[in-house]
Design an enzyme around this catalytic site. Structure first.
Site, PDB file in Angstrom:
ATOM      1  N   ASN A 179       0.829  -1.104  -0.050  1.00  0.00           N
ATOM      2  CA  ASN A 179       0.123  -0.001  -0.004  1.00  0.00           C
ATOM      3  C   ASN A 179       0.798   1.181   0.016  1.00  0.00           C
ATOM      4  O   ASN A 179       0.645   2.206   0.537  1.00  0.00           O
ATOM      5  CB  ASN A 179      -0.904  -0.153   1.375  1.00  0.00           C
ATOM      6  N   LYS A 216      -5.348  -1.894   6.823  1.00  0.00           N
ATOM      7  CA  LYS A 216      -6.274  -0.731   7.685  1.00  0.00           C
ATOM      8  C   LYS A 216      -7.455  -0.301   7.200  1.00  0.00           C
ATOM      9  O   LYS A 216      -8.170   0.840   7.731  1.00  0.00           O
ATOM     10  CB  LYS A 216      -5.159   0.547   7.961  1.00  0.00           C
ATOM     11  N   SER A 270      -4.859   1.752  17.807  1.00  0.00           N
ATOM     12  CA  SER A 270      -6.062   2.671  17.167  1.00  0.00           C
ATOM     13  C   SER A 270      -7.068   3.205  18.231  1.00  0.00           C
ATOM     14  O   SER A 270      -7.426   2.108  19.018  1.00  0.00           O
ATOM     15  CB  SER A 270      -6.730   2.250  16.039  1.00  0.00           C
ATOM     16  N   TYR A 294     -10.633  -5.590  11.686  1.00  0.00           N
ATOM     17  CA  TYR A 294      -9.710  -4.677  11.719  1.00  0.00           C
ATOM     18  C   TYR A 294      -9.420  -4.349  13.385  1.00  0.00           C
ATOM     19  O   TYR A 294      -8.242  -4.327  13.861  1.00  0.00           O
ATOM     20  CB  TYR A 294      -9.672  -3.303  11.181  1.00  0.00           C
ATOM     21  N   LYS A 297      -6.452  -5.188  16.557  1.00  0.00           N
ATOM     22  CA  LYS A 297      -5.751  -4.227  16.966  1.00  0.00           C
ATOM     23  C   LYS A 297      -5.955  -4.858  18.534  1.00  0.00           C
ATOM     24  O   LYS A 297      -4.794  -4.637  19.290  1.00  0.00           O
ATOM     25  CB  LYS A 297      -6.354  -2.862  16.868  1.00  0.00           C
ATOM     26  N   GLY A 347     -21.836   1.256  10.995  1.00  0.00           N
ATOM     27  CA  GLY A 347     -20.446   1.097  11.842  1.00  0.00           C
ATOM     28  C   GLY A 347     -19.975   2.470  12.314  1.00  0.00           C
ATOM     29  O   GLY A 347     -19.137   2.395  13.463  1.00  0.00           O
ATOM     30  N   ASP A 348     -20.300   3.704  11.842  1.00  0.00           N
ATOM     31  CA  ASP A 348     -19.726   4.744  12.425  1.00  0.00           C
ATOM     32  C   ASP A 348     -20.296   5.107  13.755  1.00  0.00           C
ATOM     33  O   ASP A 348     -21.585   5.006  14.144  1.00  0.00           O
ATOM     34  CB  ASP A 348     -19.935   5.705  11.329  1.00  0.00           C
TER      35      ASP A 348
HETATM   36  P1  NAD Z   1      -0.653   2.712   5.268  1.00  0.00           P
HETATM   37  O1  NAD Z   1      -1.036   1.822   4.537  1.00  0.00           O
HETATM   38  O2  NAD Z   1      -0.069   4.133   4.424  1.00  0.00           O
HETATM   39  O3  NAD Z   1       1.050   2.284   5.825  1.00  0.00           O
HETATM   40  C1  NAD Z   1       1.166   0.855   6.095  1.00  0.00           C
HETATM   41  C2  NAD Z   1       2.417   0.300   5.341  1.00  0.00           C
HETATM   42  O4  NAD Z   1       2.652  -1.210   5.689  1.00  0.00           O
HETATM   43  C3  NAD Z   1       2.372   0.386   3.772  1.00  0.00           C
HETATM   44  O5  NAD Z   1       3.673   1.106   3.442  1.00  0.00           O
HETATM   45  C4  NAD Z   1       2.352  -1.075   3.499  1.00  0.00           C
HETATM   46  O6  NAD Z   1       2.843  -1.293   2.187  1.00  0.00           O
HETATM   47  C5  NAD Z   1       2.930  -1.716   4.548  1.00  0.00           C
HETATM   48  N1  NAD Z   1       2.676  -3.210   4.696  1.00  0.00           N
HETATM   49  C6  NAD Z   1       1.461  -3.664   5.156  1.00  0.00           C
HETATM   50  N2  NAD Z   1       1.357  -5.153   5.245  1.00  0.00           N
HETATM   51  C7  NAD Z   1       2.605  -5.431   5.234  1.00  0.00           C
HETATM   52  C8  NAD Z   1       3.403  -6.511   5.343  1.00  0.00           C
HETATM   53  N3  NAD Z   1       2.819  -7.756   5.630  1.00  0.00           N
HETATM   54  N4  NAD Z   1       4.624  -6.536   5.379  1.00  0.00           N
HETATM   55  C9  NAD Z   1       5.434  -5.447   5.080  1.00  0.00           C
HETATM   56  N5  NAD Z   1       4.765  -4.211   4.881  1.00  0.00           N
HETATM   57  C10 NAD Z   1       3.333  -4.141   5.024  1.00  0.00           C
HETATM   58  O7  NAD Z   1      -0.974   3.033   6.609  1.00  0.00           O
HETATM   59  P2  NAD Z   1      -0.982   3.993   7.655  1.00  0.00           P
HETATM   60  O8  NAD Z   1      -2.081   5.021   7.893  1.00  0.00           O
HETATM   61  O9  NAD Z   1       0.322   4.868   7.760  1.00  0.00           O
HETATM   62  O10 NAD Z   1      -1.061   3.473   9.061  1.00  0.00           O
HETATM   63  C11 NAD Z   1       0.121   2.780   9.637  1.00  0.00           C
HETATM   64  C12 NAD Z   1      -0.333   1.957  10.945  1.00  0.00           C
HETATM   65  O11 NAD Z   1      -1.179   2.757  11.697  1.00  0.00           O
HETATM   66  C13 NAD Z   1      -1.207   0.960  10.659  1.00  0.00           C
HETATM   67  O12 NAD Z   1      -1.164  -0.428  11.514  1.00  0.00           O
HETATM   68  C14 NAD Z   1      -2.679   1.183  10.771  1.00  0.00           C
HETATM   69  O13 NAD Z   1      -3.400   0.245  11.269  1.00  0.00           O
HETATM   70  C15 NAD Z   1      -2.373   2.120  12.115  1.00  0.00           C
HETATM   71  N6  NAD Z   1      -3.457   3.165  12.089  1.00  0.00           N
HETATM   72  C16 NAD Z   1      -3.770   4.071  11.025  1.00  0.00           C
HETATM   73  C17 NAD Z   1      -4.739   4.943  11.360  1.00  0.00           C
HETATM   74  C18 NAD Z   1      -5.006   5.862  10.115  1.00  0.00           C
HETATM   75  O14 NAD Z   1      -6.209   6.633  10.083  1.00  0.00           O
HETATM   76  N7  NAD Z   1      -4.353   6.071   9.181  1.00  0.00           N
HETATM   77  C19 NAD Z   1      -5.367   5.157  12.487  1.00  0.00           C
HETATM   78  C20 NAD Z   1      -5.004   4.411  13.714  1.00  0.00           C
HETATM   79  C21 NAD Z   1      -4.201   3.260  13.591  1.00  0.00           C
HETATM   80  N1  UDP Z   2     -16.978  11.078   6.571  1.00  0.00           N
HETATM   81  C1  UDP Z   2     -18.026  11.618   5.698  1.00  0.00           C
HETATM   82  N2  UDP Z   2     -17.535  11.237   4.427  1.00  0.00           N
HETATM   83  C2  UDP Z   2     -16.534  10.654   3.955  1.00  0.00           C
HETATM   84  C3  UDP Z   2     -15.752  10.004   4.844  1.00  0.00           C
HETATM   85  C4  UDP Z   2     -15.920  10.147   6.211  1.00  0.00           C
HETATM   86  O1  UDP Z   2     -18.658  11.979   6.207  1.00  0.00           O
HETATM   87  O2  UDP Z   2     -16.292  10.496   2.605  1.00  0.00           O
HETATM   88  C5  UDP Z   2     -17.252  11.181   7.990  1.00  0.00           C
HETATM   89  C6  UDP Z   2     -17.259   9.806   8.821  1.00  0.00           C
HETATM   90  O3  UDP Z   2     -18.685   9.362   8.839  1.00  0.00           O
HETATM   91  C7  UDP Z   2     -16.699  10.150  10.178  1.00  0.00           C
HETATM   92  C8  UDP Z   2     -15.603  11.272  10.025  1.00  0.00           C
HETATM   93  O4  UDP Z   2     -16.146  11.934   8.534  1.00  0.00           O
HETATM   94  O5  UDP Z   2     -17.788  11.166  10.933  1.00  0.00           O
HETATM   95  C9  UDP Z   2     -14.274  10.572   9.942  1.00  0.00           C
HETATM   96  O6  UDP Z   2     -14.462   9.505   8.803  1.00  0.00           O
HETATM   97  P1  UDP Z   2     -12.896   8.673   8.558  1.00  0.00           P
HETATM   98  O7  UDP Z   2     -13.308   7.733   7.674  1.00  0.00           O
HETATM   99  O8  UDP Z   2     -11.870   9.729   7.948  1.00  0.00           O
HETATM  100  O9  UDP Z   2     -12.439   8.266   9.853  1.00  0.00           O
HETATM  101  P2  UDP Z   2     -13.005   7.240  11.178  1.00  0.00           P
HETATM  102  O10 UDP Z   2     -13.161   8.017  12.121  1.00  0.00           O
HETATM  103  O11 UDP Z   2     -14.289   6.861  10.513  1.00  0.00           O
HETATM  104  O12 UDP Z   2     -11.961   6.195  11.124  1.00  0.00           O
END
Ligand code: NAD
Ligand code: UDP
Length: 336
Positions: free
Chosen positions: A35, A84, A124, A148, A152, A292-293
């Site tokens: 990704n 994710k 998360s 997901y 976590k 689910g929101d």
């Molecule tokens: P992202 O997808 O941009 O980054 C994840 C990276 O991991 C990517 O570069 C992907 O190629 C790599 N990857 C995935 N599976 C792999 C594997 N099996 N082996 C090696 N590499 C692998 O996501 P992000 O937004 O940077 O998120 C990073 C972490 O933070 C994730 O664990 C995600 O669940 C967590 N997280 C993200 C958010 C968010 O909103 N972005 C919120 C809470 C937690």
């Molecule tokens: N949301 C929205 N339209 C979109 C994407 C998100 O209205 O196209 C809203 C969603 O319902 C939530 C907030 O924006 O209230 C944040 O959503 P996001 O998917 O960014 O993060 P989440 O908290 O759901 O992980």
């Protein structure tokens, strides 16, 4: 310190690599690019003027991680790698548990085999589930409604069990709220593949003309303006939180901490702030709630302040301005 960053080419990982390099650490990115793109890592080097090592590999390949940990004499791991997308996790639970849970077990085995005792894990706010009180404090009960989120919680439990068995391990479980924004240089940022699920990348794609309008999922929540409320945190603030967590892991322990801004903002707040900073109009339509929101949640950030000496400093406007700069400079993300 020499640090292995799994998923270091991804959104949060790449920004964290910048802050680690700026703080004087040496970085080894371990990523399978499922990704992300190697270009993100090259841009981290451009931003910092420093080089880092890049290993292409899968976290489920224990031998490959062991090899990287040994070759680069790593002392700590920051573990971002994982899938994710919440909706996709419902459709493909086995893929999610394999990548995110089994992958973490393989990583821990490799760390054990090589004597690496420090790990910072990307958890998360989703682990809190339906709010029993707000703001969410770290002692809020844990529950999840999709694979997901359950993954976590499972990894958090596995890491706690691992710490009981290995009391000299040093483990931080960082519970992120909603990361948005991009590096101020406009060189790295979030690069969703296909239609973005998350609010901010969707808004920036509307602003640049890739999408006609924003669908707002629900206008009848019991929130001040009826739209969903979240705790948005600038990805650079979040990245700095990882450097602080590493500094705090000087002694053996296992702890969970929220990384958020402590502020709740509605979808309308985000749209307004984005319109003001970008000068672009964001057409929208209120649509039914997304399954689910949750209506609203935000972080209690007291623990992060007291324990890590960390707090988010970048405003919602800065988050919008930086997201917009990244989108304008890179209309196709990291693809040329
Ligand atoms: P992202 O997808 O941009 O980054 C994840 C990276 O991991 C990517 O570069 C992907 O190629 C790599 N990857 C995935 N599976 C792999 C594997 N099996 N082996 C090696 N590499 C692998 O996501 P992000 O937004 O940077 O998120 C990073 C972490 O933070 C994730 O664990 C995600 O669940 C967590 N997280 C993200 C958010 C968010 O909103 N972005 C919120 C809470 C937690
Ligand atoms: N949301 C929205 N339209 C979109 C994407 C998100 O209205 O196209 C809203 C969603 O319902 C939530 C907030 O924006 O209230 C944040 O959503 P996001 O998917 O960014 O993060 P989440 O908290 O759901 O992980």
């Amino acid at each position: 310190m020499n640090i292995l960053v799994t998923g270091g080419a991804g959104y949060i990982g790449s920004h964290t690599c910048v802050e680690l390099l700026n703080a004087g650490h040496r970085v080894v990115v371990f990523d399978n690019f499922c990704n992300s793109f190697p270009e993100a890592v090259r841009r981290v080097e451009t931003i910092t003027g420093k080089s880092l090592a890049l290993v292409e590999g899968d976290i489920r390949d224990r031998a490959a991680i062991e090899q990287a940990l040994r070759q680069y004499q790593c002392e700590a791991v920051i573990h971002f790698a994982g899938l994710k997308a919440v909706g996709e996790s419902v459709a493909k639970p086995l893929e999610y548990y394999d990548n995110n849970v089994v992958g973490t077990i393989r990583l821990l085995e490799a760390m054990q085999a090589t004597g690496v005792k420090t790990i910072v894990f990307s958890s998360s706010a989703t682990v809190y589930g339906m709010p029993q009180f707000l703001p969410y404090r770290e002692d809020h009960p844990l529950s999840a409604t999709n694979p997901y989120g359950r993954g976590k919680i499972m990894v958090e439990e596995i890491l706690r069990d691992f710490h009981v068995a290995q009391p000299d391990s040093r483990i931080a479980l960082l519970r992120y709220f909603n990361p948005v924004g991009a590096h101020e240089s406009g060189l790295i940022g979030e690069d969703p593949q296909g239609v973005p699920n998350n609010l901010m990348p969707f808004v920036t794609q509307v602003a640049i003309g890739k999408r006609d309008r924003l669908n707002i999922w629900g206008g009848d929540y019991e929130t001040p303006d009826g739209t969903g409320v979240r705790d948005y945190i600038h990805v650079t603030d979040l990245a700095i939180g990882h450097v602080k967590a590493l500094e705090y892991l000087q002694k053996p322990q296992c702890f969970a901490v929220n990384l958020g801004s402590g502020q709740g903002h509605s979808v309308f707040d985000v749209v307004k702030a984005f319109e003001q900073t970008s000068g672009k109009n964001i057409p929208y339509k209120i649509e039914p709630r997304r399954p689910g929101d949750l209506p609203a949640y935000y972080a209690d950030v007291t623990l992060a302040k007291s324990v890590l000496d960390w707090e988010a400093t970048r405003s919602l406007k800065t988050m919008c301005a930086d997201s917009w700069r990244w989108q304008m400079n890179n209309p196709n993300g990291f693809r040329a």
